[in-house]
Design a protein around this motif. Structure first.
Motif, PDB file in Angstrom:
ATOM      1  N   ILE A 221      25.375  12.421   9.720  1.00  0.00           N
ATOM      2  CA  ILE A 221      24.658  11.309   9.097  1.00  0.00           C
ATOM      3  C   ILE A 221      23.359  11.087   9.854  1.00  0.00           C
ATOM      4  O   ILE A 221      23.261  11.345  11.056  1.00  0.00           O
ATOM      5  CB  ILE A 221      25.504  10.014   9.065  1.00  0.00           C
ATOM      6  CG1 ILE A 221      25.881   9.569  10.483  1.00  0.00           C
ATOM      7  CG2 ILE A 221      26.741  10.210   8.196  1.00  0.00           C
ATOM      8  CD1 ILE A 221      26.563   8.202  10.550  1.00  0.00           C
ATOM      9  N   LEU A 222      22.357  10.610   9.155  1.00  0.00           N
ATOM     10  CA  LEU A 222      21.053  10.298   9.726  1.00  0.00           C
ATOM     11  C   LEU A 222      20.848   8.803   9.549  1.00  0.00           C
ATOM     12  O   LEU A 222      20.755   8.327   8.413  1.00  0.00           O
ATOM     13  CB  LEU A 222      19.969  11.091   8.990  1.00  0.00           C
ATOM     14  CG  LEU A 222      18.547  11.015   9.516  1.00  0.00           C
ATOM     15  CD1 LEU A 222      18.450  11.563  10.937  1.00  0.00           C
ATOM     16  CD2 LEU A 222      17.603  11.780   8.594  1.00  0.00           C
ATOM     17  N   VAL A 223      20.852   8.060  10.657  1.00  0.00           N
ATOM     18  CA  VAL A 223      20.801   6.606  10.563  1.00  0.00           C
ATOM     19  C   VAL A 223      19.740   6.028  11.499  1.00  0.00           C
ATOM     20  O   VAL A 223      19.409   6.597  12.526  1.00  0.00           O
ATOM     21  CB  VAL A 223      22.171   5.953  10.871  1.00  0.00           C
ATOM     22  CG1 VAL A 223      23.213   6.381   9.851  1.00  0.00           C
ATOM     23  CG2 VAL A 223      22.640   6.268  12.267  1.00  0.00           C
ATOM     24  N   SER A 224      19.255   4.860  11.112  1.00  0.00           N
ATOM     25  CA  SER A 224      18.251   4.156  11.901  1.00  0.00           C
ATOM     26  C   SER A 224      18.913   3.413  13.060  1.00  0.00           C
ATOM     27  O   SER A 224      19.945   2.768  12.880  1.00  0.00           O
ATOM     28  CB  SER A 224      17.501   3.149  11.023  1.00  0.00           C
ATOM     29  OG  SER A 224      16.668   2.331  11.816  1.00  0.00           O
ATOM     30  N   GLY A 225      18.280   3.480  14.215  1.00  0.00           N
ATOM     31  CA  GLY A 225      18.731   2.711  15.368  1.00  0.00           C
ATOM     32  C   GLY A 225      18.485   1.226  15.192  1.00  0.00           C
ATOM     33  O   GLY A 225      19.008   0.411  15.945  1.00  0.00           O
ATOM     34  N   LEU A 226      17.686   0.854  14.187  1.00  0.00           N
ATOM     35  CA  LEU A 226      17.420  -0.556  13.904  1.00  0.00           C
ATOM     36  C   LEU A 226      18.521  -1.169  13.040  1.00  0.00           C
ATOM     37  O   LEU A 226      18.658  -2.391  12.991  1.00  0.00           O
ATOM     38  CB  LEU A 226      16.065  -0.704  13.209  1.00  0.00           C
ATOM     39  CG  LEU A 226      14.864  -0.143  13.978  1.00  0.00           C
ATOM     40  CD1 LEU A 226      13.603  -0.237  13.131  1.00  0.00           C
ATOM     41  CD2 LEU A 226      14.693  -0.851  15.301  1.00  0.00           C
ATOM     42  N   ALA A 227      19.290  -0.330  12.361  1.00  0.00           N
ATOM     43  CA  ALA A 227      20.403  -0.816  11.541  1.00  0.00           C
ATOM     44  C   ALA A 227      21.577  -1.171  12.449  1.00  0.00           C
ATOM     45  O   ALA A 227      21.743  -0.586  13.527  1.00  0.00           O
ATOM     46  CB  ALA A 227      20.820   0.260  10.544  1.00  0.00           C
ATOM     47  N   ILE A 228      22.397  -2.107  11.999  1.00  0.00           N
ATOM     48  CA  ILE A 228      23.535  -2.531  12.815  1.00  0.00           C
ATOM     49  C   ILE A 228      24.450  -1.349  13.136  1.00  0.00           C
ATOM     50  O   ILE A 228      24.878  -1.176  14.280  1.00  0.00           O
ATOM     51  CB  ILE A 228      24.322  -3.667  12.126  1.00  0.00           C
ATOM     52  CG1 ILE A 228      23.473  -4.931  12.090  1.00  0.00           C
ATOM     53  CG2 ILE A 228      25.636  -3.935  12.828  1.00  0.00           C
ATOM     54  CD1 ILE A 228      24.066  -6.067  11.276  1.00  0.00           C
TER      55      ILE A 228
END
Length: 172
Positions: free
Chosen positions: A51-58
């Motif tokens: 998965i590719l996720v933002s570090g700003l997302a919870i």
């Protein structure tokens, strides 16, 4: 598990969910063990989810703080005959960041782009996005009422156990 045919049928269902579900639902926790449910598009490669996720997302923050998570793939509501008996696949697992310039990262990005579209390439250029490898450590496939099976995702042939009233406590 009763036979090779049963194992083949379960493997077929698991593979189908891996193919048909474009995103996974994940339960993560923060450093204080506060839970969050979220989702992310995924690529399935070599028995792992990427998965590719933002570090700003919870969930991005949570994956940095706590590696353990739960993953859910679930049949589309419109395809189920009984809303209480939806086909679903749960995995317990661990998350590990994938180094951006690695061959593994390149393969995962290519597969994720194939499944989720060209937005993946854009997100991958952003500094706050991280690729995670989600490694399943235990799986549970629920095919309906009285049809729940626990297995080791790394060794499905090594044994699948059908859950019942007598053994369910051993797998909680």
């Amino acid at each position: 598990m009763n036979s090779d045919t049963d194992l083949a049928a379960l493997t077929c269902e698991i593979d189908r969910l891996h193919r048909e579900c474009l995103s996974l639902i994940m339960a993560t926790t923060n450093a204080s063990h506060r839970p969050t449910a979220s989702y992310a598009p995924f690529a399935h490669m070599d028995g792992k989810f990427y998965i590719l996720v933002s570090g700003l997302a919870i969930h991005g923050e949570n994956l940095k703080a706590q590696q353990e998570l739960d993953i859910l793939l679930i049949e589309d509501e419109s395809k189920t005959r009984n809303i209480y008996a939806r086909l679903r696949l749960n995995y317990r697992g661990t998350a590990t960041a994938v180094q951006k310039d690695s061959a593994e990262h390149g393969r995962a990005i290519a597969l994720l782009t194939e499944r989720a579209g060209k937005t993946v390439s854009l997100l991958d250029t952003l500094d706050d996005f991280t690729m995670y490898r989600l490694t399943p450590t235990r799986g549970t496939l629920v095919q309906g009422f009285g049809k729940a099976f626990v297995f080791d995702p790394a060794d499905l042939a090594g044994g699948v156990v059908q859950l019942n009233e007598k053994n369910i406590g051993d797998y909680r």
